[in-house]
Design a protein around this motif. Structure first.
Motif, PDB file in Angstrom:
ATOM      1  N   SER A 133      -0.656  13.121  -2.835  1.00 49.92           N
ATOM      2  CA  SER A 133      -1.631  13.996  -2.195  1.00 49.92           C
ATOM      3  C   SER A 133      -2.800  14.204  -3.167  1.00 49.92           C
TER       4      SER A 133
ATOM      5  N   ARG B 102       2.789   7.974  -2.011  1.00 50.09           N
ATOM      6  CA  ARG B 102       1.439   8.310  -1.548  1.00 50.09           C
ATOM      7  C   ARG B 102       1.143   9.706  -2.093  1.00 50.09           C
TER       8      ARG B 102
ATOM      9  N   ARG C  60       0.979   5.474 -11.418  1.00 45.19           N
ATOM     10  CA  ARG C  60       0.931   6.361 -10.254  1.00 45.19           C
ATOM     11  C   ARG C  60      -0.508   6.520  -9.744  1.00 45.19           C
TER      12      ARG C  60
ATOM     13  N   SER D 291      -2.093   4.952  -6.047  1.00 42.77           N
ATOM     14  CA  SER D 291      -2.655   5.916  -5.101  1.00 42.77           C
ATOM     15  C   SER D 291      -4.138   5.717  -4.835  1.00 42.77           C
ATOM     16  N   THR D 292      -4.819   4.919  -5.653  1.00 47.04           N
ATOM     17  CA  THR D 292      -6.269   4.755  -5.488  1.00 47.04           C
ATOM     18  C   THR D 292      -6.681   3.316  -5.210  1.00 47.04           C
TER      19      THR D 292
ATOM     20  N   PRO E  37       0.814  -1.209   0.000  1.00 43.79           N
ATOM     21  CA  PRO E  37       0.000   0.000   0.000  1.00 43.79           C
ATOM     22  C   PRO E  37       0.850   1.263   0.000  1.00 43.79           C
ATOM     23  N   PRO E  38       0.264   2.395  -0.371  1.00 47.82           N
ATOM     24  CA  PRO E  38       0.987   3.665  -0.341  1.00 47.82           C
ATOM     25  C   PRO E  38       1.591   3.931   1.026  1.00 47.82           C
ATOM     26  N   GLY E  39       2.833   4.353   1.041  1.00 49.29           N
ATOM     27  CA  GLY E  39       3.516   4.661   2.288  1.00 49.29           C
ATOM     28  C   GLY E  39       4.267   3.496   2.903  1.00 49.29           C
ATOM     29  N   GLN E  40       4.070   2.282   2.369  1.00 55.25           N
ATOM     30  CA  GLN E  40       4.765   1.134   2.962  1.00 55.25           C
ATOM     31  C   GLN E  40       6.250   1.162   2.634  1.00 55.25           C
TER      32      GLN E  40
ATOM     33  N   THR F  59      10.006   4.003   0.214  1.00 53.68           N
ATOM     34  CA  THR F  59       8.596   3.735   0.477  1.00 53.68           C
ATOM     35  C   THR F  59       7.780   3.877  -0.807  1.00 53.68           C
TER      36      THR F  59
ATOM     37  N   ASP G 116      -6.211   1.254  -2.734  1.00 54.44           N
ATOM     38  CA  ASP G 116      -6.710   0.899  -1.408  1.00 54.44           C
ATOM     39  C   ASP G 116      -8.050   1.536  -1.067  1.00 54.44           C
ATOM     40  N   SER G 117      -8.555   2.421  -1.949  1.00 57.07           N
ATOM     41  CA  SER G 117      -9.866   3.038  -1.710  1.00 57.07           C
ATOM     42  C   SER G 117     -10.807   2.762  -2.869  1.00 57.07           C
TER      43      SER G 117
END
Length: 211
Positions: free
Chosen positions: A65, A63, A153, A157-158, A18-21, A60, A160-161
């Motif tokens: 914005s 993620r 990209r 970024s999308t 996931p983003p940020g991992q 990482t 997981d939602s």
């Protein structure tokens, strides 16, 4: 032959990370059963692609914005307008084989079927195949390469939602009208439809899924 870079990229874009991992050479080398050298090289390439970033926490997954995601969609809208127009022009000139054009309809069918069945991950994959095939038909390798990077990209970024499009029928209708414009060789209409389609997705951010 699939490279270590390809395998790590597929894991990231596919949502395994996931983003940020945080990603480490050791963990990836053990997971992929390769040495740390190709993993290190892969991470360097992925950083240049904009899929990972280096910082105090190491490497990482990106993620984006809300503002950065909007920028990505605006670039995607411009690129897809260009590739749709080029594809229509090539169709008008008789440079696209009927079988290649028919695959575009097939991808639209697959995307609509999966999305209506609630299989969102498969639906997004087929949606990307649809849009990517437009770029393939355009015959511009540079635009295709840039579009692949922008799509990566956005998906990272999308993922997981991911949610179902609120107007599934409209999404499919927009795909069909784009196919019709390309098939008829109408470059200006194809460009306008492609741009409008992407921007309608942008208007649904931050909760909307990529179309």
């Amino acid at each position: 032959m699939e490279t270590t870079y390809d395998r790590v990229r597929e894991l990231i874009v596919g949502g395994a990370f996931p983003p940020g991992q945080r990603l480490t050479e050791l963990d990836l080398s053990q997971r992929l059963d390769v040495s740390r050298t190709p993993v290190r090289e892969a991470l360097r390439r992925l950083e240049s692609d904009g899929l990972v970033e280096s910082g105090q926490r190491g490497v990482t997954v990106i993620r984006l914005s809300d503002a950065e995601l909007r920028e990505a969609y605006l670039v995607r809208a411009s690129l897809e307008a260009l590739t749709a127009e080029l594809a229509a022009q090539r169709q008008q000139a008789g440079e696209i084989a009927p079988a290649a054009l028919a695959r575009l309809t097939g991808f639209a069918d697959d995307a609509d079927r999966a999305t209506r069945a609630g299989d969102l991950i498969t639906g997004v994959r087929h949606n990307r195949e649809f849009h990517r095939h437009v770029a393939v038909l355009a015959g511009n390798s540079l635009a295709l390469g840039f579009l692949d990077r922008v799509w990566d990209r956005i998906l990272v970024s999308t993922q997981d939602s991911l949610t179902a499009p609120s107007r599934t029928g409209q999404v499919d209708d927009e795909h069909r009208r784009l196919v019709e414009a390309i098939t008829s060789g109408d470059g200006p209409s194809a460009a306008a439809l492609a741009r409008e389609h992407v921007l309608s997705t942008l208007s649904a951010l931050p909760g909307g899924a990529p179309r």
